[in-house]
Design a protein around this motif. Structure first.
Motif, PDB file in Angstrom:
ATOM      1  N   GLU A 184      44.312  65.499  29.939  1.00  0.00           N
ATOM      2  CA  GLU A 184      45.624  66.126  29.788  1.00  0.00           C
ATOM      3  C   GLU A 184      46.145  66.634  31.131  1.00  0.00           C
ATOM      4  OE1 GLU A 184      45.244  69.142  26.851  1.00  0.00           O
ATOM      5  OE2 GLU A 184      45.148  67.728  25.164  1.00  0.00           O
ATOM      6  N   MET A 185      45.247  67.249  31.936  1.00  0.00           N
ATOM      7  CA  MET A 185      45.660  67.705  33.264  1.00  0.00           C
ATOM      8  C   MET A 185      46.074  66.519  34.136  1.00  0.00           C
ATOM      9  SD  MET A 185      42.745  70.610  33.963  1.00  0.00           S
ATOM     10  CE  MET A 185      43.327  70.903  35.627  1.00  0.00           C
ATOM     11  N   ASN A 188      49.459  65.366  32.961  1.00  0.00           N
ATOM     12  CA  ASN A 188      50.511  66.290  33.401  1.00  0.00           C
ATOM     13  C   ASN A 188      50.793  66.127  34.890  1.00  0.00           C
ATOM     14  OD1 ASN A 188      50.781  67.384  30.832  1.00  0.00           O
ATOM     15  ND2 ASN A 188      49.234  68.954  31.199  1.00  0.00           N
ATOM     16  N   ARG A 191      52.701  63.013  35.362  1.00  0.00           N
ATOM     17  CA  ARG A 191      54.073  63.193  34.896  1.00  0.00           C
ATOM     18  C   ARG A 191      54.891  63.985  35.926  1.00  0.00           C
ATOM     19  NH1 ARG A 191      52.909  65.528  30.534  1.00  0.00           N
ATOM     20  NH2 ARG A 191      52.749  63.662  29.241  1.00  0.00           N
ATOM     21  N   GLU A 192      54.279  65.049  36.501  1.00  0.00           N
ATOM     22  CA  GLU A 192      54.983  65.826  37.520  1.00  0.00           C
ATOM     23  C   GLU A 192      55.234  64.983  38.769  1.00  0.00           C
ATOM     24  OE1 GLU A 192      52.667  69.277  38.211  1.00  0.00           O
ATOM     25  OE2 GLU A 192      53.122  70.211  36.263  1.00  0.00           O
TER      26      GLU A 192
END
Length: 312
Positions: A184-185, A188, A191-192
């Motif tokens: 998940e990290m 993320n 995605r960032e």
């Protein structure tokens, strides 16, 4: 007949009645109605005798019996969750579902004890072996590969078990919580990164568009100014040409008029009128007249402009 006070005829009749009842019960049980998409395996004296398809069938009492009943429709079998290790030593939990159907009721009855349990076990072992060759990231991407391999192995074994495996679908691939949090990290962060990249690309494109717009505006203005000056120059040139042409035409016409009979007299008369008009304007109280000091020169000037005839 009475034996020790018991009526033996009654006992015999009761026994025959029980036998008849059992015979009638077995006779009714020998009538077999097979529903659609079903198959009944009949054994006679403990040996396989026949396979009953859909419809009405009558069996021989005490000799024939229905040993196995198979549903020929496609059915789903849940594969329980199991732990598998990927090639990068990550423990994941995988479950799925198998879609199978019975194609040969005889083999499904006598080729294996329980084809459903065997299909589940074979699907689990094949899934473990396939996932063991893949990285954790690829296990989520290669579901079709895992399903195709399981179907291939089950089809090969199913030909001996009298079943056909239509497809195998993986329902869930669950990694450990630590790995899930790390994924998940990572998602993320990715995605960032994409958002920042898209924003920078947008700013870059915006600046490029703005500079291109300013450049286009400047070019358009300069081209417009250049065209305006060209048009003005062409207009002035055309005006000069037109004036020159008109002047030349007027001079030519004036020369023609002067060279004609009486032309010079008319010219002197016109100049005299203009001169008199100018003198008339100088006759006002505030006007001043400047005369030359030498009147001889004044008369010579009048003769030069044709206001006085030197012959007189």
């Amino acid at each position: 007949m009475l034996i020790n006070g018991i009526d033996t005829d009654l006992i015999v009749m009761a026994i025959w009645g029980v036998i008849f009842a059992i015979f009638v019960l077995k006779l009714f049980q020998s009538i077999c109605l097979v529903p659609t998409k079903s198959a009944y395996i009949v054994e006679r004296l403990g040996k396989y005798h026949s396979t009953l398809d859909a419809g009405f069938h009558a069996l021989i009492p005490f000799l024939d019996k229905v040993a196995y009943i198979h549903d020929l429709k496609e059915e789903t079998i849940d594969v329980p969750p199991q732990e598998c290790f990927s090639s990068d030593e990550v423990n994941v939990e995988v479950d799925g579902v198998i879609y199978i159907s019975v194609t040969d009721p005889v083999k499904a009855s006598y080729g294996i004890t329980d084809y459903r349990y065997a299909a589940i076990q074979l699907a689990q072992t094949t899934t473990r072996s396939v996932i063991g060759t893949l990285d954790l990231d690829r296990t989520f991407e290669e579901r079709d590969v895992i399903s195709a391999k399981v179907v291939e192995v089950l089809d090969e074994a199913g030909s001996m078990w009298g079943i056909r495996v239509h497809r195998y679908e993986i329902k869930n691939i669950t990694p450990p919580e630590t790995v899930k949090n790390a994924m998940e990290m990572q998602v993320n962060a990715e995605r960032e990164r994409r958002a920042l990249l898209a924003k920078s690309e947008g700013d870059k494109q915006s600046k490029i568009n703005r500079s291109e717009g300013v450049m286009a505006e400047t070019i358009n203005r300069s081209e417009g100014e250049m065209q305006r000056r060209i048009n003005e120059a062409e207009g002035k040139a055309q005006e000069i040409l037109t004036l020159a042409k008109a002047t030349a035409e007027s001079i030519e016409r004036l020369a023609v008029v002067i060279s004609s009979e009486g032309g010079q007299s008319a010219l002197r008369m016109q100049l005299g009128e203009q001169y008199m008009k100018q003198l008339d304007g100088l006759s006002k109280p505030d006007s001043r007249i400047v005369l030359p000091g030498n009147l001889v020169n004044f008369e010579y000037w009048m003769q030069s402009i044709g206001l006085k005839d030197d012959k007189k």
